[in-house]
Design an enzyme around this catalytic site. Structure first.
Site, PDB file in Angstrom:
ATOM      1  NE  ARG A 139      -3.001   0.414   3.255  1.00  0.00           N
ATOM      2  CZ  ARG A 139      -2.430   0.738   4.422  1.00  0.00           C
ATOM      3  NH1 ARG A 139      -1.844   1.905   4.581  1.00  0.00           N
ATOM      4  NH2 ARG A 139      -2.442  -0.110   5.424  1.00  0.00           N
ATOM      5  CG  ASP A 159      -7.184  17.074 -14.980  1.00  0.00           C
ATOM      6  OD1 ASP A 159      -6.546  16.475 -15.860  1.00  0.00           O
ATOM      7  OD2 ASP A 159      -8.215  16.605 -14.450  1.00  0.00           O
TER       8      ASP A 159
END
Ligand SMILES: *Cc1c(COP(=O)(O)O)cnc(C)c1O
Length: 372
Positions: free
Chosen positions: A46, A170
């Site tokens: 993780r 973005d």
């Protein structure tokens, strides 16, 4: 190295142990420690995984950042980015943006006390007028989605840096092959890697790229704590997709232009939105993608077109090798309130094409038939 070489070779052109020239998929949750206090650098996937790290290093090279963090989806990346801010902070956001980002900010973070202003960021004066005492960031998409408006990255960076705030861009629509926002003063680049970067409509992933050591620890802590990290297999799929990013983007560009020109001349089409038709005097991008939006004259034709397309698939998403057609009103922008959607130009006559890399004559023949 030039960007097309980086795409193919990435950060690790072979595995140092075996010599494998494709990054191995470390499908492994946990890693053995030789003894107390000694580590290979890997502990639990993780937090860190070798396949994911190879992809993160490659993305950092492509965006010319110091570091990149990989997430399970683009939304996972955007969610982690916003944790750099606090309730009562004000963020200016492009009004014409991906519907999922609008939903995340307005339905979740507004509830937790964040403040947002939805502004046409292609107009610097509107952004100036929206700045407040507590404005901490500007978050833009350029070109915007779906109206393909261009926002001046440098102007946004100057505005927000003057007040000690941060700029996020973005860059999903142009990819680092055509645009590097960090070069124009952006502090963060965000990506939905599910689109052009992976490029094959077979994987979801997201990225944050930055160039400032100050943000590395908080972003890594969020990535590890929230756990929306990218799996080893999807990391590998994205690395594999990236190898052909340069040639895919060139083909998306040439196909996009051919299809945009066909649509512009078609009697049933009222207007075409394609960055290759705009005079882009800002000169922050090196090319055009395969994204085209267009207004059909008669809204009654929309359903017919969506039913008649055969080669072009009626499906959400963009940036893959297959050509897709989307109806933003109900699909990508369904979450945006009517008033704001109409002010942005997303009406019942708007269709959006993500032009793939098929033979352009086949795509045009399909459109011609569907528009009849
Ligand atoms: C698709 C998209 C996102 C969200 O990414 P996911 O990978 O679908 O979570 C964010 N921004 C833009 C511009 C997108 O097109």
């Amino acid at each position: 190295m030039k960007i097309d070489t980086v795409c193919v070779r990435g950060s690790r052109s072979f595995d140092p142990v075996t010599g494998a020239i494709s990054v191995p998929i470390y499908n492994c949750a946990t890693f053995r420690h030789p003894e107390l206090g000694v580590s290979t650098g890997y502990d639990y996937s993780r937090a860190i995984n070798p396949t994911r790290s190879a992809l993160e290093e490659t993305i950092a090279l492509l965006e010319r950042g110091k570091s990149a963090l990989a997430f399970a989806t683009g939304m996972g990346a955007i969610s982690a980015w916003i944790k750099l801010f606090m309730p009562k902070d004000h963020i200016i956001v492009s009004e014409d943006l991906y519907g999922g980002t609008y939903r995340l900010f307005s339905e979740y973070y507004e509830k937790y006390g964040f403040e947002f202003s939805w502004i046409d960021t292609s107009d610097v004066n509107k952004v100036k007028a929206a700045l407040k005492e507590n404005t901490k960031a500007i978050y833009i998409e350029t070109p915007s989605n779906p109206m393909m408006k261009i926002t001046d990255i440098r102007a946004m960076a100057d505005l927000i840096h003057n007040r000690g705030g941060l700029l996020a861009v973005d860059n999903t629509f142009l990819t680092p092959y055509f645009q590097n926002p960090l070069d124009f003063g952006a502090d963060f680049v965000l990506h939905s890697g599910s689109k052009y970067l992976s490029g094959h409509n077979d994987a979801l992933c997201g990225f944050i790229i930055h160039s400032n050591d100050e943000y590395e620890t908080p972003l890594r802590e969020t990535q590890k704590s929230e756990g929306a990290t990218l799996s080893p297999f999807d990391s590998w799929l994205c690395l594999r997709g990236l190898k052909t990013l340069a040639i895919r983007m060139e083909r998306h560009q040439s196909n996009g232009r051919a299809i945009a020109e066909f649509l512009r001349d078609h009697p049933k089409v009222e207007r075409v939105f394609y960055t290759g038709f705009e005079k882009n005097e800002i000169l922050q991008s090196r090319g055009h993608n395969g994204m085209i939006s267009f207004y059909i004259k008669d809204p009654a034709d929309v359903a017919k077109i969506l039913k008649k397309v055969e080669l072009i698939l009626f499906a959400e998403s963009l940036g893959g090798v297959e050509s897709l057609i989307t109806y933003p009103l109900v699909q990508t922008h369904g979450a945006i309130p009517e008033e704001m959607r109409i002010s942005a130009g997303v009406t019942d006559r708007l269709l959006r094409l993500s032009v793939g890399i098929e033979n352009p004559r086949d795509i045009i023949a399909d459109l011609k038939n569907a528009l009849e």
